[in-house]
Design an enzyme around this catalytic site. Sequence first.
Site, PDB file in Angstrom:
ATOM      1  N   ARG A 105      -9.781   6.521  -8.804  1.00 43.58           N
ATOM      2  CA  ARG A 105     -10.161   6.197  -7.435  1.00 43.58           C
ATOM      3  C   ARG A 105     -10.775   7.425  -6.758  1.00 43.58           C
ATOM      4  O   ARG A 105     -10.078   8.421  -6.526  1.00 43.58           O
ATOM      5  CB  ARG A 105      -8.941   5.743  -6.623  1.00 43.58           C
ATOM      6  CG  ARG A 105      -8.315   4.456  -7.154  1.00 43.58           C
ATOM      7  CD  ARG A 105      -7.328   3.895  -6.135  1.00 43.58           C
ATOM      8  NE  ARG A 105      -6.550   2.798  -6.712  1.00 43.58           N
ATOM      9  CZ  ARG A 105      -5.759   1.991  -6.010  1.00 43.58           C
ATOM     10  NH1 ARG A 105      -5.639   2.179  -4.696  1.00 43.58           N
ATOM     11  NH2 ARG A 105      -5.079   1.029  -6.605  1.00 43.58           N
ATOM     12  N   ARG A 164      -3.458 -11.569  -4.477  1.00 39.30           N
ATOM     13  CA  ARG A 164      -4.855 -11.277  -4.110  1.00 39.30           C
ATOM     14  C   ARG A 164      -5.510 -10.559  -5.272  1.00 39.30           C
ATOM     15  O   ARG A 164      -4.862 -10.236  -6.261  1.00 39.30           O
ATOM     16  CB  ARG A 164      -4.857 -10.343  -2.893  1.00 39.30           C
ATOM     17  CG  ARG A 164      -4.011  -9.088  -3.162  1.00 39.30           C
ATOM     18  CD  ARG A 164      -4.164  -8.042  -2.091  1.00 39.30           C
ATOM     19  NE  ARG A 164      -3.134  -7.031  -2.142  1.00 39.30           N
ATOM     20  CZ  ARG A 164      -3.166  -5.921  -2.853  1.00 39.30           C
ATOM     21  NH1 ARG A 164      -4.188  -5.670  -3.638  1.00 39.30           N
ATOM     22  NH2 ARG A 164      -2.181  -5.049  -2.813  1.00 39.30           N
ATOM     23  N   GLU A 191       7.147  -6.563  -7.548  1.00 42.44           N
ATOM     24  CA  GLU A 191       6.519  -7.413  -6.533  1.00 42.44           C
ATOM     25  C   GLU A 191       5.346  -8.150  -7.130  1.00 42.44           C
ATOM     26  O   GLU A 191       4.901  -7.860  -8.239  1.00 42.44           O
ATOM     27  CB  GLU A 191       6.044  -6.584  -5.326  1.00 42.44           C
ATOM     28  CG  GLU A 191       4.900  -5.642  -5.649  1.00 42.44           C
ATOM     29  CD  GLU A 191       4.071  -5.267  -4.407  1.00 42.44           C
ATOM     30  OE1 GLU A 191       4.108  -5.993  -3.389  1.00 42.44           O
ATOM     31  OE2 GLU A 191       3.355  -4.249  -4.480  1.00 42.44           O
ATOM     32  N   GLY A 238       0.809  -1.213   0.000  1.00 43.83           N
ATOM     33  CA  GLY A 238       0.000   0.000   0.000  1.00 43.83           C
ATOM     34  C   GLY A 238       0.846   1.269   0.000  1.00 43.83           C
ATOM     35  O   GLY A 238       0.413   2.294   0.517  1.00 43.83           O
ATOM     36  N   HIS A 282       4.778   2.384 -14.066  1.00 41.59           N
ATOM     37  CA  HIS A 282       4.328   1.195 -13.351  1.00 41.59           C
ATOM     38  C   HIS A 282       3.402   0.425 -14.298  1.00 41.59           C
ATOM     39  O   HIS A 282       2.366   0.932 -14.700  1.00 41.59           O
ATOM     40  CB  HIS A 282       3.581   1.581 -12.067  1.00 41.59           C
ATOM     41  CG  HIS A 282       3.000   0.403 -11.338  1.00 41.59           C
ATOM     42  ND1 HIS A 282       3.432   0.011 -10.089  1.00 41.59           N
ATOM     43  CD2 HIS A 282       2.033  -0.489 -11.684  1.00 41.59           C
ATOM     44  CE1 HIS A 282       2.751  -1.064  -9.700  1.00 41.59           C
ATOM     45  NE2 HIS A 282       1.885  -1.374 -10.649  1.00 41.59           N
TER      46      HIS A 282
HETATM   47  P1  ADP Z   1       3.946  -1.624  -2.474  1.00 39.24           P
HETATM   48  O1  ADP Z   1       4.171  -3.011  -1.946  1.00 39.24           O
HETATM   49  O2  ADP Z   1       3.787  -0.605  -1.420  1.00 39.24           O
HETATM   50  O3  ADP Z   1       2.910  -1.604  -3.545  1.00 39.24           O
HETATM   51  P2  ADP Z   1       5.965  -1.521  -4.570  1.00 39.24           P
HETATM   52  O4  ADP Z   1       7.250  -2.218  -4.383  1.00 39.24           O
HETATM   53  O5  ADP Z   1       4.969  -2.168  -5.462  1.00 39.24           O
HETATM   54  O6  ADP Z   1       5.330  -1.249  -3.147  1.00 39.24           O
HETATM   55  O7  ADP Z   1       6.243  -0.046  -5.081  1.00 39.24           O
HETATM   56  C1  ADP Z   1       5.253   0.940  -5.046  1.00 39.24           C
HETATM   57  C2  ADP Z   1       5.633   2.068  -5.990  1.00 39.24           C
HETATM   58  O8  ADP Z   1       6.867   2.663  -5.581  1.00 39.24           O
HETATM   59  C3  ADP Z   1       5.846   1.659  -7.422  1.00 39.24           C
HETATM   60  O9  ADP Z   1       4.641   1.589  -8.159  1.00 39.24           O
HETATM   61  C4  ADP Z   1       6.761   2.768  -7.919  1.00 39.24           C
HETATM   62  O10 ADP Z   1       6.053   3.946  -8.171  1.00 39.24           O
HETATM   63  C5  ADP Z   1       7.646   3.003  -6.728  1.00 39.24           C
HETATM   64  N1  ADP Z   1       8.845   2.164  -6.769  1.00 39.24           N
HETATM   65  C6  ADP Z   1       8.982   0.937  -6.232  1.00 39.24           C
HETATM   66  N2  ADP Z   1      10.215   0.440  -6.448  1.00 39.24           N
HETATM   67  C7  ADP Z   1      10.878   1.370  -7.154  1.00 39.24           C
HETATM   68  C8  ADP Z   1      12.213   1.467  -7.680  1.00 39.24           C
HETATM   69  N3  ADP Z   1      13.117   0.471  -7.523  1.00 39.24           N
HETATM   70  N4  ADP Z   1      12.542   2.594  -8.339  1.00 39.24           N
HETATM   71  C9  ADP Z   1      11.663   3.610  -8.492  1.00 39.24           C
HETATM   72  N5  ADP Z   1      10.409   3.570  -8.031  1.00 39.24           N
HETATM   73  C10 ADP Z   1      10.008   2.485  -7.354  1.00 39.24           C
HETATM   74  P1  ADP Z   2      -3.484  -2.420  -5.264  1.00 39.47           P
HETATM   75  O1  ADP Z   2      -2.108  -3.007  -5.275  1.00 39.47           O
HETATM   76  O2  ADP Z   2      -4.583  -3.397  -5.312  1.00 39.47           O
HETATM   77  O3  ADP Z   2      -3.621  -1.237  -6.120  1.00 39.47           O
HETATM   78  P2  ADP Z   2      -3.062  -0.903  -2.897  1.00 39.47           P
HETATM   79  O4  ADP Z   2      -1.594  -1.009  -2.904  1.00 39.47           O
HETATM   80  O5  ADP Z   2      -3.724   0.405  -3.071  1.00 39.47           O
HETATM   81  O6  ADP Z   2      -3.700  -1.948  -3.832  1.00 39.47           O
HETATM   82  O7  ADP Z   2      -3.580  -1.573  -1.551  1.00 39.47           O
HETATM   83  C1  ADP Z   2      -4.922  -1.953  -1.417  1.00 39.47           C
HETATM   84  C2  ADP Z   2      -5.315  -1.810   0.004  1.00 39.47           C
HETATM   85  O8  ADP Z   2      -4.597  -2.734   0.789  1.00 39.47           O
HETATM   86  C3  ADP Z   2      -5.018  -0.450   0.590  1.00 39.47           C
HETATM   87  O9  ADP Z   2      -6.044  -0.177   1.508  1.00 39.47           O
HETATM   88  C4  ADP Z   2      -3.691  -0.653   1.280  1.00 39.47           C
HETATM   89  O10 ADP Z   2      -3.525   0.277   2.311  1.00 39.47           O
HETATM   90  C5  ADP Z   2      -3.845  -2.061   1.780  1.00 39.47           C
HETATM   91  N1  ADP Z   2      -2.580  -2.812   1.888  1.00 39.47           N
HETATM   92  C6  ADP Z   2      -1.882  -3.346   0.893  1.00 39.47           C
HETATM   93  N2  ADP Z   2      -0.800  -4.005   1.367  1.00 39.47           N
HETATM   94  C7  ADP Z   2      -0.834  -3.875   2.719  1.00 39.47           C
HETATM   95  C8  ADP Z   2      -0.006  -4.335   3.788  1.00 39.47           C
HETATM   96  N3  ADP Z   2       1.073  -5.063   3.590  1.00 39.47           N
HETATM   97  N4  ADP Z   2      -0.364  -3.993   5.035  1.00 39.47           N
HETATM   98  C9  ADP Z   2      -1.462  -3.268   5.260  1.00 39.47           C
HETATM   99  N5  ADP Z   2      -2.280  -2.820   4.288  1.00 39.47           N
HETATM  100  C10 ADP Z   2      -1.986  -3.114   3.044  1.00 39.47           C
HETATM  101 MG    MG Z   3       2.917  -2.570  -5.342  1.00 39.81          MG
END
Ligand code: ADP
Ligand code: ADP
Ligand code: MG
Length: 454
Positions: free
Chosen positions: A335, A291, A287, A163, A207
């Site tokens: 959203r 789900r 990643e 998130g 992304h």
């Molecule tokens: P989360 O588990 O919170 O979704 P992600 O690893 O998917 O985290 O990363 C969330 C966002 O952060 C990505 O969509 C991108 O915008 C940015 N991000 C993640 N990793 C990188 C990276 N190595 N370099 C630049 N931006 C990144």
């Molecule tokens: P998506 O990857 O489906 O676009 P988001 O990254 O926006 O989703 O996350 C969807 C929801 O799940 C959000 O409410 C976010 O805060 C929550 N969420 C995602 N990963 C986690 C986590 N590891 N711990 C707590 N909340 C999470």
């Molecule tokens: Mg992500």
Amino acid sequence: MQKLLIANRGEIAVRVIRAARSLGLKTVQVHSSADADMLAVRLADEAVEIGPPHAAKSYLNAEAILEAARRTGADAIHPGYGFLSENAAFADRVAEAGLTFIGPNGDIIRLMGDKAAARQQAAKADVPTVPGSNGIVADMDDAARLAAEIGYPVMIKAAAGGGGRGIRIAENEERFRGHATQASTEAKAAFGDGGIYIEKVIARARHVEVQIMGDGTDAVHYWDRECSLQRRRQKVWEEGPSAALGDARREALCSSAVDLARSVSYKGAGTVEYLYDDESGEFYFIEMNTRIQVEHPVTEMITGVDLVAEMIRIAQGGKVRPGLSPRNGHAIEVRLNAEDPANDFMPFPGVVGRLEIPEMADVRFDHMLYEGYAIPPFYDSLLGKLVVRGDDRADALARMRTALAKLKIEGLATTKPLFEALLDAPDVQSNSVHTRWLESWLESHDLSKGRPVE
Ligand code: ADP
Ligand code: ADP
Ligand code: MG
């Protein structure tokens, strides 16, 4: 399977109830004491209160959820997104209780839901990853050496993060040690797991993600979505297919996601996320989400597939549909959050006034609203998602403009004015964006002139 318990709230709970009903299943909606009036409670066949407002005591309370299932005779649990959806121990407990968990089993969640472990699995499956550490960093000296080798700035990520939380950027070695220690402490407090790993920062990337579905034996993809418009690393606007990809790159990206799913005998719906550099044409795995995702309707609009029904069917032992899914046109989702864009996106819980939902072909509003509903202040600010489909991207943009104009949510500040402004932005119109684009655009655009409270 006859009775499905929904262990979530808000718009996704409503979405799951609709899918369950279309499959002829009865539904049980659990809820916190703050959510007794939510739309999903009204729509479900039965409702059970599982605890106080604080999520740790309700939506994250595995014991209370399992007890609600026992009491109502539910034989399956859908976890939605967030909350317990990527909690391996919960998936295990659901199975041990003799119930069906709508998602992968605990072992697959442990492997792919841990972001550091998933990177290693991706590398094993020959899926390109962002340069960085091999798994979690155990020793600070080794980590600093590796960071210097990768080159600053580097990203420090929590293995259990999600998130948009649990991510920090270090500009240099001095900062790195402090940030890494802090990141680990914070991750321990927020996620109960202090494991961190490091990645090179990919600047000006997009992304792009691939929707996959597996049945434990085979896996297929349902094409890609682009989610480059983000604020604080959270997606606000998603579309698909990505207009930045040509046929060859799209094919390579989608097949790499299927390769990864097959390499772990994946079962259920999943999303493989990448950063895509459109100058070099390189993509890098970041990643996997094990789900259903918030933005899944984008894929449903262009493929015509009900992904939630599909994941329930697969949890019952169904097989993935063979072959390449057809795809038709372009879809965009925005959203609608209860946040005031004129006031730094301050959360704006309140009471829903007059509500007008656009009734148009190829337009869908997945939401949790009704007139007079008081939005509780304890949870995520997502109210709903407006999704449109057009013959091509320009058509979808035009349709979004019309649909947004017809959507009225009175009584609340919402992110609608942000999307109206974005539809006028030339970079959005030409899709010349990257993951930091929105934040820099917001710095030079004053949204306080809009009328956020309708
Ligand atoms: P989360 O588990 O919170 O979704 P992600 O690893 O998917 O985290 O990363 C969330 C966002 O952060 C990505 O969509 C991108 O915008 C940015 N991000 C993640 N990793 C990188 C990276 N190595 N370099 C630049 N931006 C990144
Ligand atoms: P998506 O990857 O489906 O676009 P988001 O990254 O926006 O989703 O996350 C969807 C929801 O799940 C959000 O409410 C976010 O805060 C929550 N969420 C995602 N990963 C986690 C986590 N590891 N711990 C707590 N909340 C999470
Ligand atoms: Mg992500």
